[in-house]
Design a protein around this motif. Structure first.
Motif, mmCIF file in Angstrom:
data_model
loop_
_atom_site.group_PDB
_atom_site.id
_atom_site.type_symbol
_atom_site.label_atom_id
_atom_site.label_comp_id
_atom_site.label_asym_id
_atom_site.label_seq_id
_atom_site.Cartn_x
_atom_site.Cartn_y
_atom_site.Cartn_z
ATOM 1 N N LEU A 184 18.877 11.262 -0.073
ATOM 2 C CA LEU A 184 17.632 10.952 -0.790
ATOM 3 C C LEU A 184 17.707 9.603 -1.505
ATOM 4 C CD1 LEU A 184 16.787 14.502 -2.174
ATOM 5 C CD2 LEU A 184 15.526 13.244 -0.422
ATOM 6 N N LEU A 185 18.842 9.310 -2.103
ATOM 7 C CA LEU A 185 18.950 8.035 -2.832
ATOM 8 C C LEU A 185 18.997 6.841 -1.874
ATOM 9 C CD1 LEU A 185 21.474 8.980 -5.688
ATOM 10 C CD2 LEU A 185 19.016 8.641 -5.891
ATOM 11 N N ARG A 186 19.721 6.987 -0.766
ATOM 12 C CA ARG A 186 19.847 5.872 0.180
ATOM 13 C C ARG A 186 18.582 5.719 1.023
ATOM 14 N NH1 ARG A 186 21.782 2.128 1.472
ATOM 15 N NH2 ARG A 186 23.257 2.197 3.169
ATOM 16 N N ASN A 187 18.154 6.812 1.619
ATOM 17 C CA ASN A 187 17.071 6.701 2.595
ATOM 18 C C ASN A 187 15.684 6.736 1.945
ATOM 19 O OD1 ASN A 187 15.914 6.541 5.159
ATOM 20 N ND2 ASN A 187 15.695 8.739 5.275
ATOM 21 N N PHE A 188 15.488 7.648 1.029
ATOM 22 C CA PHE A 188 14.152 7.843 0.444
ATOM 23 C C PHE A 188 13.909 6.869 -0.710
ATOM 24 C CE2 PHE A 188 11.550 10.840 -2.391
ATOM 25 C CZ PHE A 188 10.363 10.395 -1.861
ATOM 26 N N GLU A 189 14.861 6.813 -1.651
ATOM 27 C CA GLU A 189 14.673 5.946 -2.809
ATOM 28 C C GLU A 189 15.013 4.494 -2.465
ATOM 29 O OE1 GLU A 189 13.164 6.373 -5.621
ATOM 30 O OE2 GLU A 189 13.697 4.365 -6.293
ATOM 31 N N GLY A 190 15.802 4.284 -1.429
ATOM 32 C CA GLY A 190 16.093 2.916 -0.984
ATOM 33 C C GLY A 190 17.155 2.196 -1.793
ATOM 34 N N LEU A 191 18.017 2.944 -2.487
ATOM 35 C CA LEU A 191 19.120 2.294 -3.205
ATOM 36 C C LEU A 191 20.149 1.797 -2.186
ATOM 37 C CD1 LEU A 191 19.899 4.722 -6.207
ATOM 38 C CD2 LEU A 191 18.271 2.850 -6.122
ATOM 39 N N ASP A 192 20.831 0.682 -2.511
ATOM 40 C CA ASP A 192 21.892 0.245 -1.601
ATOM 41 C C ASP A 192 23.163 1.059 -1.892
ATOM 42 O OD1 ASP A 192 23.221 -0.895 -3.799
ATOM 43 O OD2 ASP A 192 22.300 -2.864 -3.490
ATOM 44 N N ALA A 193 24.202 0.812 -1.086
ATOM 45 C CA ALA A 193 25.409 1.652 -1.199
ATOM 46 C C ALA A 193 26.027 1.555 -2.596
ATOM 47 C CB ALA A 193 26.420 1.240 -0.141
ATOM 48 N N ASN A 194 26.022 0.345 -3.152
ATOM 49 C CA ASN A 194 26.606 0.135 -4.482
ATOM 50 C C ASN A 194 25.817 0.880 -5.562
ATOM 51 O OD1 ASN A 194 28.224 -1.010 -6.503
ATOM 52 N ND2 ASN A 194 26.757 -2.686 -6.788
ATOM 53 N N GLU A 195 24.491 0.775 -5.505
ATOM 54 C CA GLU A 195 23.634 1.454 -6.498
ATOM 55 C C GLU A 195 23.743 2.981 -6.342
ATOM 56 O OE1 GLU A 195 19.875 -1.574 -7.233
ATOM 57 O OE2 GLU A 195 19.940 -0.418 -5.382
ATOM 58 N N THR A 196 23.816 3.422 -5.092
ATOM 59 C CA THR A 196 23.945 4.871 -4.858
ATOM 60 C C THR A 196 25.276 5.381 -5.409
ATOM 61 O OG1 THR A 196 22.695 4.553 -2.820
ATOM 62 C CG2 THR A 196 23.747 6.679 -3.103
ATOM 63 N N ALA A 197 26.331 4.585 -5.195
ATOM 64 C CA ALA A 197 27.648 4.974 -5.715
ATOM 65 C C ALA A 197 27.605 5.071 -7.238
ATOM 66 C CB ALA A 197 28.693 3.959 -5.281
ATOM 67 N N SER A 198 26.916 4.104 -7.859
ATOM 68 C CA SER A 198 26.790 4.110 -9.325
ATOM 69 C C SER A 198 25.996 5.336 -9.784
ATOM 70 C CB SER A 198 26.106 2.813 -9.750
ATOM 71 O OG SER A 198 25.797 2.843 -11.092
ATOM 72 N N ALA A 199 24.912 5.637 -9.070
ATOM 73 C CA ALA A 199 24.085 6.794 -9.446
ATOM 74 C C ALA A 199 24.816 8.118 -9.225
ATOM 75 C CB ALA A 199 22.783 6.789 -8.645
ATOM 76 N N MET A 200 25.646 8.168 -8.187
ATOM 77 C CA MET A 200 26.341 9.430 -7.880
ATOM 78 C C MET A 200 27.687 9.539 -8.593
ATOM 79 S SD MET A 200 25.521 9.932 -3.806
ATOM 80 C CE MET A 200 26.573 11.357 -3.640
ATOM 81 N N GLY A 201 28.136 8.446 -9.197
ATOM 82 C CA GLY A 201 29.425 8.467 -9.897
ATOM 83 C C GLY A 201 30.594 8.616 -8.941
#
Lengths: 111, 205
Positions: free
Chosen positions: B163-180
């Motif tokens: 959902l964060l990568r595909n739907f929300e469009g976060l990049d890998a770095n931002e997704t990693a930050s959001a997911m911890g």
């Protein structure tokens, strides 16, 4: 590189999001306004930062009260009144041992 | 003239300048936050809804995340808000899922209760937002239904990554930050989520 599957699934989820009902949209707007109101009225919430510390202190006080057990009885004002109102004479008068000393001391105070 | 001099004196004091500047900063931040939250709130709700499978819980999770972001991170740079917000939301969703598990165990020991009896029908909630036409609507509804069911059934970390990568469009770095977690973990979770969904939806999509 985005595949067709990823593109299609994103489109479907976006369509689903665009179809959110009026109640949900309205509640999201309310939630946003409530969050932003904190920024404008930070003074209203200052006490919230003390809530955890206050709760911990209250628990500590309660624990001390519970664990300290029953305290020994202390003479209160009623008991004092009973002693004063007692018909019997004080001990030093009854014993009579130092009566001469008290008579001499009383005379010294008068002179 | 005296009044003018007095007013000019007040307006020229350094404190007044600081106060006015602070008000302007606050207004700028408030406007930026409003725009940011308005831009993500519906997708955030959808993510929470798929994670929690309950509209009211999803709304609570989004509101809590908004509150915490404004309370604690309003002064952070604007480009940090998105990963921070989704980090807070992900934590909120996880906490709710845990609480629900505990509550479920407790409720299993209590006498049954039909919660549907308490539900009231809200006419606004029943109103559709727009109508793209019966055939298209049916097709879309079917696609939405199967995709959301499949996404909701994903393991939590795969669901988050997808959902964060595909739907929300976060990049890998931002997704990693959001997911911890690390970018490598994000890539793994995302890849597995896609494999999982393709396996279930390959024929439909």
């Amino acid at each position: 590189m985005t595949t067709d599957f990823e593109k299609r699934s994103r489109e479907v989820l976006e369509e689903s999001t665009a179809r959110l009902d009026g109640r949900t949209r309205s509640r999201l707007t309310q939630a946003r306004h409530a969050a932003l109101a904190q920024l404008e009225n930070p003074a209203r919430n200052w006490w919230r930062s003390y809530v955890p510390a206050g709760a911990a202190a209250a628990v500590a006080v309660l624990a001390v009260v519970i664990w300290s057990g029953p305290t020994p009885p202390v003479a209160g004002p009623v008991e004092d009144m009973e002693i004063l109102a007692d018909a019997e004479a004080p001990d030093f008068v009854e014993d009579g041992e130092d009566l001469e000393f008290y008579e001499w001391a009383a005379g010294e105070v008068e002179t | 003239m005296t009044a003018f001099v007095t007013l000019a004196g007040v307006y020229n004091t350094p404190n007044f300048g600081v106060e006015r500047s602070r008000d302007q900063d606050l207004m700028t931040t408030s406007r930026a936050l409003d725009q940011f939250l308005a831009s993500i709130e519906r997708r955030a709700f959808k993510i929470a809804q798929l994670g929690l499978r309950n509209d009211d819980d999803a709304l609570d999770a989004v509101q809590d995340a908004m509150m915490k972001l404004v309370q604690s991170y309003a002064s952070r740079p604007v480009d940090e808000w998105r990963p921070l917000f989704y980090r807070i939301l992900a934590n909120g969703i996880r906490d709710m899922q845990r609480r629900r598990t505990v509550r479920g165990r407790i409720m299993a020991w209590l006498p049954g209760r039909n919660s549907d009896e308490d539900e009231e029908v809200d006419p606004i909630a029943e109103a559709p937002s727009h109508d793209p036409g019966p055939a298209k609507r049916l097709e879309l509804e079917e696609a939405i239904g199967v995709l959301e069911t499949a996404v909701a059934a994903l393991p939590p970390r795969q669901q988050q990554a997808f959902l964060l990568r595909n739907f929300e469009g976060l990049d890998a770095n931002e997704t990693a930050s959001a997911m911890g977690c690390s970018e490598g973990s994000v890539k793994t979770h995302y890849f597995r989520a896609l494999e999982n969904l393709r396996g279930k939806l390959g024929e439909v999509f």
